[in-house]
Write a protein that holds these residues in place. Structure first.
Motif, PDB file in Angstrom:
ATOM      1  N   ARG A  32     -10.573  90.640  76.383  1.00  0.00           N
ATOM      2  CA  ARG A  32      -9.429  91.638  76.339  1.00  0.00           C
ATOM      3  C   ARG A  32     -10.165  92.800  75.601  1.00  0.00           C
ATOM      4  O   ARG A  32     -10.095  93.839  75.603  1.00  0.00           O
ATOM      5  N   GLU A  33     -11.137  92.307  74.418  1.00  0.00           N
ATOM      6  CA  GLU A  33     -11.751  93.236  73.553  1.00  0.00           C
ATOM      7  C   GLU A  33     -12.794  93.874  74.343  1.00  0.00           C
ATOM      8  O   GLU A  33     -13.163  95.163  74.126  1.00  0.00           O
ATOM      9  N   ASN A  34     -13.725  93.080  75.191  1.00  0.00           N
ATOM     10  CA  ASN A  34     -14.815  93.704  75.774  1.00  0.00           C
ATOM     11  C   ASN A  34     -14.568  94.968  76.903  1.00  0.00           C
ATOM     12  O   ASN A  34     -15.201  95.617  77.197  1.00  0.00           O
ATOM     13  N   ILE A  35     -13.181  94.829  77.432  1.00  0.00           N
ATOM     14  CA  ILE A  35     -12.718  95.464  78.511  1.00  0.00           C
ATOM     15  C   ILE A  35     -12.284  96.887  78.137  1.00  0.00           C
ATOM     16  O   ILE A  35     -12.492  97.730  78.961  1.00  0.00           O
ATOM     17  N   GLU A  36     -12.287  97.092  76.813  1.00  0.00           N
ATOM     18  CA  GLU A  36     -11.993  98.479  76.270  1.00  0.00           C
ATOM     19  C   GLU A  36     -13.195  99.445  76.768  1.00  0.00           C
ATOM     20  O   GLU A  36     -13.126 100.660  76.757  1.00  0.00           O
ATOM     21  N   ARG A  37     -14.640  98.995  77.112  1.00  0.00           N
ATOM     22  CA  ARG A  37     -15.616  99.952  77.589  1.00  0.00           C
ATOM     23  C   ARG A  37     -15.351 100.483  79.055  1.00  0.00           C
ATOM     24  O   ARG A  37     -15.978 101.267  79.515  1.00  0.00           O
ATOM     25  N   TYR A  38     -14.372  99.905  79.611  1.00  0.00           N
ATOM     26  CA  TYR A  38     -13.807 100.275  80.834  1.00  0.00           C
ATOM     27  C   TYR A  38     -12.442 101.134  80.842  1.00  0.00           C
ATOM     28  O   TYR A  38     -11.952 101.328  81.932  1.00  0.00           O
ATOM     29  N   ILE A  56      -4.243  97.423  80.995  1.00  0.00           N
ATOM     30  CA  ILE A  56      -4.327  96.584  79.795  1.00  0.00           C
ATOM     31  C   ILE A  56      -2.748  96.403  78.865  1.00  0.00           C
ATOM     32  O   ILE A  56      -2.428  97.399  78.220  1.00  0.00           O
ATOM     33  N   PRO A  57      -2.017  95.608  79.283  1.00  0.00           N
ATOM     34  CA  PRO A  57      -0.785  95.434  79.006  1.00  0.00           C
ATOM     35  C   PRO A  57      -0.509  95.337  77.430  1.00  0.00           C
ATOM     36  O   PRO A  57      -1.640  95.063  76.949  1.00  0.00           O
ATOM     37  N   PRO A  58       0.468  95.796  76.637  1.00  0.00           N
ATOM     38  CA  PRO A  58       0.595  95.279  75.150  1.00  0.00           C
ATOM     39  C   PRO A  58       0.412  93.974  74.904  1.00  0.00           C
ATOM     40  O   PRO A  58      -0.344  93.755  73.776  1.00  0.00           O
ATOM     41  N   GLN A  59       0.662  92.903  75.545  1.00  0.00           N
ATOM     42  CA  GLN A  59       0.652  91.665  75.083  1.00  0.00           C
ATOM     43  C   GLN A  59      -0.326  91.025  76.061  1.00  0.00           C
ATOM     44  O   GLN A  59      -0.951  91.553  77.031  1.00  0.00           O
ATOM     45  N   SER A  60      -0.997  89.664  75.540  1.00  0.00           N
ATOM     46  CA  SER A  60      -2.093  89.340  76.192  1.00  0.00           C
ATOM     47  C   SER A  60      -1.520  87.698  76.398  1.00  0.00           C
ATOM     48  O   SER A  60      -0.641  87.263  75.851  1.00  0.00           O
ATOM     49  N   SER A  61      -2.249  87.148  77.447  1.00  0.00           N
ATOM     50  CA  SER A  61      -1.790  85.862  78.081  1.00  0.00           C
ATOM     51  C   SER A  61      -1.952  85.183  76.711  1.00  0.00           C
ATOM     52  O   SER A  61      -3.151  84.836  76.191  1.00  0.00           O
ATOM     53  N   PRO A  62      -1.245  83.949  76.458  1.00  0.00           N
ATOM     54  CA  PRO A  62      -1.407  82.892  75.427  1.00  0.00           C
ATOM     55  C   PRO A  62      -2.550  81.665  75.804  1.00  0.00           C
ATOM     56  O   PRO A  62      -2.874  81.145  74.965  1.00  0.00           O
ATOM     57  N   CYS A  63      -2.736  81.806  77.313  1.00  0.00           N
ATOM     58  CA  CYS A  63      -3.727  81.036  77.817  1.00  0.00           C
ATOM     59  C   CYS A  63      -3.189  79.346  77.479  1.00  0.00           C
ATOM     60  O   CYS A  63      -3.973  78.512  77.330  1.00  0.00           O
ATOM     61  N   GLU A  64      -1.851  79.082  77.639  1.00  0.00           N
ATOM     62  CA  GLU A  64      -1.303  78.001  77.657  1.00  0.00           C
ATOM     63  C   GLU A  64      -0.783  77.231  78.914  1.00  0.00           C
ATOM     64  O   GLU A  64      -0.848  75.912  79.065  1.00  0.00           O
ATOM     65  N   ALA A  65      -0.464  78.237  80.033  1.00  0.00           N
ATOM     66  CA  ALA A  65      -0.048  77.625  81.237  1.00  0.00           C
ATOM     67  C   ALA A  65      -1.184  76.761  81.854  1.00  0.00           C
ATOM     68  O   ALA A  65      -2.285  77.055  81.868  1.00  0.00           O
ATOM     69  N   HIS A  66      -0.663  75.666  82.738  1.00  0.00           N
ATOM     70  CA  HIS A  66      -1.603  75.049  83.488  1.00  0.00           C
ATOM     71  C   HIS A  66      -2.029  75.598  84.786  1.00  0.00           C
ATOM     72  O   HIS A  66      -1.573  75.170  85.667  1.00  0.00           O
TER      73      HIS A  66
END
Length: 381
Positions: free
Chosen positions: A356-362, A194-204
């Motif tokens: 990203r929030e849900n994956i904290e359970r793992y 879980i890197p400190p940054q998250s994908s902006p989900c902008e790239a095609h």
């Protein structure tokens, strides 16, 4: 506690190898157990993931590959001799260490370890869906080899069910398949990815990751992408993996006229950056045990589209919240789910944030106490 992990070799970059090393490191560094990794044929190959200096590595130095220097029947004789040598050396090292717990997978020396006469409790980890474990990357080896594989697998499973102290599965679905075992516990894998940054989900860009084998079903993904590409030609599909189906998949890409929009890349050690440079994760597997790459992608904030195959995705993806589960094998529905995320940018980003929030359970902090509890229960017995 003294804990031994037994595996043949940790020399390739794979999911089982990664989670084994991560768990050993956590047990040694954070829970302060005395942890040993015992490999049979590591040789001079470096361990494929960073191993903590607090984990003791012992290699039995069994050179299984030398069998292939010889023709039958000498090859069979050499294999028999090396297997006997491996068992003897394993017994010697276990006698010397005198562990409290021995852990191995269902696929390597499980039957032999379960029948060892020692005080240690035997924990067998099922890292794949039980009904598919006998399959190889080739899928079909020939009638007699397939028959032998099935027979050997069933025999090994009977020994595990009879002699192991506990079978640990990664999913509830796989736990049901081990109902004949005396004790079954479900403990999923964890991810530190879980890197400190998250994908902006902008790239095609849509990303898929895994071995290029029948199991991962990339041929189904390419078929779905043929539909997606007609509606969204500016988007790309990048597949990261290596395996025996590379040429067949590249041929399929060319036949479908997708050479400009689909690329198969080799594995990379910087896969986190590839996730962060993408906007959607696609999982097209025919079957799974537990999908580590799915955890990785969600940890990077990617919404996911997956076939609802046995056994892993349905217990990780929350359908309609952090991704979409599609009926297994429904190529058209898979393509439509990808198109939905492509067309609705704000929904794509919202699903990614929720993933990203849900994956904290793992997280290791959520999963490793389950192992500590199991070890304490076994020791008390």
């Amino acid at each position: 506690m003294r804990i031994i992990y037994v595996y043949d070799t940790i020399a390739v970059v794979g999911g089982i190898e990664r989670i084994f090393v991560d768990k050993m490191n956590y047990l040694a560094d954070h829970l302060h157990h005395e942890v040993y990794l015992v490999t049979s044929s590591q040789g001079d190959h470096p361990v494929s993931f960073p191993l903590s200096p607090n984990v003791h590595h012992v290699d039995l130095d069994i050179r299984h590959h030398v069998c292939y220097r010889y023709l039958l029947p000498r090859r069979v004789w050499m294999r028999f001799r090396l297997q006997r040598l491996g068992k003897r050396r394993l017994k010697e090292i276990i006698r010397k260490i005198d562990p409290d717990i021995i852990i191995c997978t269902t696929t390597y020396m499980a039957g032999e370890i379960c029948r060892l006469k020692c005080r240690a409790k035997k924990v067998i980890e099922s890292h794949g869906a039980r009904e598919f474990i006998h399959l190889t990357d080739d899928f079909k080896l020939g009638f007699f080899k397939d028959l032998r594989n099935k027979w050997n697998t069933r025999r090994r499973f009977r020994l595990i069910e009879k002699y192991s102290d506990v079978v640990v599965t990664l999913t509830q679905a796989d736990a049901k398949a081990w109902s004949k075992a005396s004790h079954v516990r479900v403990i999923p894998n964890f991810t530190k990815f879980i890197p400190p940054q998250s994908s902006p989900c902008e790239a095609h860009r849509v990303i898929a990751v895994g071995r290029l084998t029948y199991q991962k079903g990339f041929d189904r993904l390419i078929d779905a992408w043929s539909i997606v590409n007609k509606q969204h030609p500016s988007w790309r599909l990048d597949i990261f993996g290596e395996g025996i189906r590379r040429e067949a998949l590249n041929g399929q890409i060319r036949r479908n006229g997708l050479a400009k929009s689909v690329t198969i890349h080799p594995f990379t050690k910087n896969i986190a950056q590839e996730y962060l440079n993408s906007s959607i994760f696609a999982l097209s597997s025919n079957y799974e045990g537990f999908v580590l790459v799915l955890l990785e992608a969600m940890g990077c904030g990617l919404p996911c589209v997956a076939f609802d195959c046995p056994n892993g995705p349905a217990e990780t993806i929350r359908d309609g919240e952090d991704g979409f589960l599609v009926k297994n094998g429904d190529i058209k529905a898979f393509a439509e789910a990808l198109c939905y995320f492509i067309e609705y940018k704000e929904e794509r980003k919202a699903f990614g944030r929720q993933a990203r929030e849900n994956i904290e359970r793992y997280s290791p902090e959520a999963i490793m106490p389950m192992w500590e509890k199991l070890f304490n229960e076994l020791k008390e017995k």
